[in-house]
Write a protein that holds these residues in place. Structure first.
Motif, short mmCIF file in Angstrom:
data_model
loop_
_atom_site.label_atom_id
_atom_site.label_comp_id
_atom_site.label_asym_id
_atom_site.label_seq_id
_atom_site.Cartn_x
_atom_site.Cartn_y
_atom_site.Cartn_z
N ASP A 1 -3.11 9.43 9.04
CA ASP A 1 -2.82 9.86 7.67
C ASP A 1 -2.43 8.69 6.77
N THR A 2 -2.03 7.56 7.35
CA THR A 2 -1.71 6.40 6.53
C THR A 2 -2.84 5.37 6.58
N VAL B 1 -7.34 -0.98 21.33
CA VAL B 1 -7.57 -2.41 21.50
C VAL B 1 -7.39 -3.17 20.18
N ARG B 2 -7.59 -2.50 19.07
CA ARG B 2 -7.43 -3.11 17.75
C ARG B 2 -7.04 -2.05 16.74
N SER B 3 -6.47 -2.49 15.62
CA SER B 3 -6.27 -1.56 14.51
C SER B 3 -6.31 -2.33 13.21
N ILE B 4 -6.62 -1.61 12.13
CA ILE B 4 -6.62 -2.20 10.80
C ILE B 4 -6.17 -1.13 9.83
N LYS B 5 -5.45 -1.53 8.79
CA LYS B 5 -5.03 -0.57 7.77
C LYS B 5 -5.98 -0.69 6.59
N THR B 6 -6.70 0.41 6.30
CA THR B 6 -7.76 0.35 5.28
C THR B 6 -7.31 0.86 3.92
N GLY B 7 -6.06 1.36 3.82
CA GLY B 7 -5.59 1.88 2.54
C GLY B 7 -4.23 2.51 2.77
N TYR B 8 -3.82 3.40 1.85
CA TYR B 8 -2.53 4.09 2.03
C TYR B 8 -2.73 5.48 2.65
N ASN B 9 -3.82 6.15 2.30
CA ASN B 9 -4.13 7.43 2.93
C ASN B 9 -5.58 7.81 2.66
N GLY B 10 -6.00 8.96 3.14
CA GLY B 10 -7.38 9.40 2.95
C GLY B 10 -8.09 9.55 4.28
N PRO B 11 -8.72 10.70 4.52
CA PRO B 11 -9.29 10.98 5.84
C PRO B 11 -10.70 10.42 6.07
N SER C 1 -10.48 5.90 1.01
CA SER C 1 -9.09 6.27 0.77
C SER C 1 -8.92 7.14 -0.47
N PHE C 2 -7.83 7.92 -0.47
CA PHE C 2 -7.37 8.60 -1.68
C PHE C 2 -6.57 7.59 -2.50
N VAL C 3 -5.73 6.82 -1.79
CA VAL C 3 -4.93 5.77 -2.42
C VAL C 3 -5.16 4.49 -1.63
N PRO C 4 -5.67 3.39 -2.21
CA PRO C 4 -6.24 3.36 -3.55
C PRO C 4 -7.64 3.98 -3.55
N HIS C 5 -8.27 3.97 -4.71
CA HIS C 5 -9.59 4.60 -4.84
C HIS C 5 -10.68 3.64 -4.38
N ASN C 6 -10.70 3.37 -3.08
CA ASN C 6 -11.79 2.51 -2.61
C ASN C 6 -12.26 2.91 -1.22
#
Lengths: 103, 533
Positions: free
Chosen positions: B212-213, B227-237, B252-257
């Protein structure tokens, strides 16, 4: 596999309470799922939650605790409010349900 | 998952809460006003919001799977009532009780913060932020070459997104189950609630979990570890995997990208700013809706929710975009048909489902749905020479139905009356019924209804318990898995023909269920021969 567990339990509840008013496990389950489980969970509370577990606890203890919360002899902002609206038979139903549930 | 509307159970609870309110009102009236500023000194309410609320209510206070909490949406609401909801949680929703987790001072500070903070501008999360967030947990060159457990085929794995009661913490994980024995094989802790699980269609050992984040975990199914992770935004499914297994796209919902990642390394390759002219002629910045890779071509399709556009991204060169405009108002989720050439996408505000031809890159037709169509991954079945699509609808209206469309002729076949709003259908080529989850916020939420594929009638209602949702068949079609949701805390398994309950798997607030078999059949309910190679 709840259904297969409950039917024998109802029989146990009936035989234990004898001619007295029998606790209703289904009513207890319903209320537990709708109210108590919000904090205490069914089998156990959520990971990291600050609430005590209820499943499998001693029936006499649970009953006494709920009655004390209801009368405000035992003080808790939340539990006094929640237990305050329970009737005797609601308490019996809930206690029957949670005390017989495997943790 | 849909946006949650707050309703409180009209049972014992209302009386309990009103008692609580009366009791607290005396205190509140006396103290709240004059003590507010002083009492909250030293409490960082913004941090509290980020750490406890933002994953569901949105970092920008704009809402996500839960309502927007800001000065405008909470205007005129009683601070005491808001405190009560935070303390007890909101029954029949995912909102958990924070009594005992947050102190009274912290809860008061939060309420004041929420009622005085406007919806924030969309915070930035750039490709550099993404790169900096990449974490590596294991040396992939040293991983074993076979699964470390016994399982005939990896397709028999079923992944469950266990949200955890608080949407974060120890309870939040993806749980993988052997769908033949219904035994747990492994679990991956995700920190915040797991929302989507997707599988690599080429190399079966890799799965991808989105939280969810908006963190994406690359998971090794052979050893059941991230094995890896990356954060692609603040939320958005939004999450999709390309047919060649080389790319992931996340939105993402936040930000709009949205971003295209290397599916192997999770390194971000290109970001896309989501904006465009909506069907009413207004230029808008947009949430990312569904993202889907298709067996039909080397493309991703992504829905711009607010702009009402579907973009087709070619997986070559600089990832060029073809924009299909005027698809519908407030787009959300979709499913594929006709070997992945056609895309059926839900438009919430039009109560339509739009069929798109991904080869021609244009709209085929807008089909009637029920109120507020939510396709939840969709379902399609071949019956008597026809390919039928099933569409769930989660709106509240007088007539709650599941739509059935003939996907060859692109026309409505039937609107099947069901008990209430529905969110996700499940189907399997070998199973006789299409399962739909009733999500209306009362006792009906316990139910899952089964529609006979041939007669298109509801033939059975299962009382699953909890807030039952997200049905999914095992890859062999023999078992139907259902999350007993928020208050059920179990995944319940039924025999898909006899509909007898065969197993229960305890889990904290289970939600979406994702069979590894999905990589074989594109859309649930179709046969593997629907795939092109």
């Amino acid at each position: 596999m709840k259904a297969t567990i409950f039917f024998p339990l109802v029989l146990v509840a009936l035989s234990v309470s004898g001619s007295l008013q029998a606790a209703n496990l289904f009513a207890g389950q319903d209320r537990a799922a709708n109210v108590c489980a919000q904090c205490h969970g069914i089998h156990k509370p959520a990971a990291g939650a600050p609430f005590p577990s209820l499943a499998g606890r001693d029936a006499a203890y649970l009953k006494e605790a709920l009655k004390q919360y209801r009368s405000k002899k035992r003080v808790s902002e939340i539990m006094n409010a929640i237990a305050g609206s329970l009737r005797d038979n609601d308490i019996d139903d809930l206690v029957a349900y949670y005390s017989k549930l495997k943790p | 998952m849909k946006i949650i509307k707050k309703t409180i159970n009209q049972t014992i609870l209302s009386s309990a809460i009103s008692l609580l309110l009366t009791a607290s009102n005396l205190y509140a009236a006396d103290h709240e006003a004059k003590d507010t500023q002083k009492a909250h000194e030293g409490v960082n309410a913004h941090k509290l919001f980020e750490e406890n609320c933002a994953s569901c209510h949105g970092s920008d206070h704009g809402g996500f799977i839960a309502p927007a909490l800001n000065a405008a949406t909470l205007k005129g609401r009683s601070p005491t009532a808001l405190r009560t909801i935070i303390m007890t949680g909101s029954f029949d929703t995912l909102m958990p009780p924070f009594y005992g987790k947050l102190s009274d001072t912290e809860i008061r500070a939060l309420v004041q913060h929420l009622q005085t903070t406007p919806k924030l501008p969309n915070p930035a999360w750039t490709i550099n932020d993404m790169k900096a967030s990449l974490k590596i947990y294991a040396d992939e060159s040293k991983l074993p070459t076979k699964p470390t457990y016994q399982l005939g085929s990896l397709d028999d794995l079923i992944g469950v997104a266990a949200r955890g009661k608080y949407g974060r913490g120890e309870g939040s994980k993806a749980v993988f189950i052997n769908s033949k024995t219904h035994q747990k094989i492994g679990e991956i802790k995700t920190g915040t609630a797991a929302h989507i699980i997707d599988y690599n269609p080429v190399n079966q050992r890799w799965a991808y979990i989105k939280t969810d984040t908006a963190e994406i975990f690359k998971v090794d199914l052979y050893t059941m570890q991230a094995v890896r992770s990356i954060k692609t935004g603040y939320n958005g499914p939004g999450l999709g995997v390309s047919r060649d297994g080389k790319y992931i796209m996340a939105g993402s919902f936040v930000p709009h990208n949205a971003v295209i990642l290397d599916a192997n390394t999770l390194e971000p390759l290109k970001t896309f700013e989501l904006e465009g002219v909506d069907p009413d002629g207004k230029m808008v910045s947009s949430d990312s809706g569904m993202i889907i890779g298709t067996p039909f071509a080397d493309i991703f399709a992504i829905a711009l929710e607010n702009a009402g556009q579907v973009w087709v991204v070619d997986l070559k060169g600089d990832f060029p975009v073809t924009k299909i405009t005027d698809v519908g108002r407030h787009l959300h989720d979709a499913f594929l048909t006709h070997k992945g050439r056609k895309l059926m996408i839900a438009a919430y505000d039009d109560s339509k489902v739009t069929a798109i031809d991904l080869q021609e890159r244009k709209i085929i037709k807008k089909l009637d749905a029920g109120c507020v169509p939510h396709l939840g991954g969709g379902a399609a079945v071949k019956v008597d020479g026809r390919t039928l699509g099933f569409g769930t609808n989660f709106g509240s209206c007088d007539k709650t139905v599941v739509s059935v469309w003939d996907l060859d002729k692109m026309e409505v076949v039937k609107q099947i009356p069901v008990l209430g709003g529905t969110e996700s259908p499940a189907a399997h080529a070998n199973a006789p019924y299409v399962a739909v989850d009733i999500i209306s916020k009362d006792r009906r939420a316990r139910a899952v209804q089964l529609i006979d594929k041939k007669t298109l009638e509801v033939v059975k209602t299962l009382d699953v318990g909890g807030h039952a949702y997200f049905p999914e068949y095992s890859a062999d079609g023999k078992f139907l898995y259902i999350s007993a949701g928020y208050s059920g805390d179990e995944v319940v398994v039924y025999d898909s023909v006899s509909l007898k309950k065969v197993a229960s798997i305890p889990m904290e607030s289970p939600a979406g269920i994702f069979s590894h078999g999905r990589v074989k059949y594109m859309t649930r309910g179709l046969l593997p021969d629907e795939m092109v190679k």
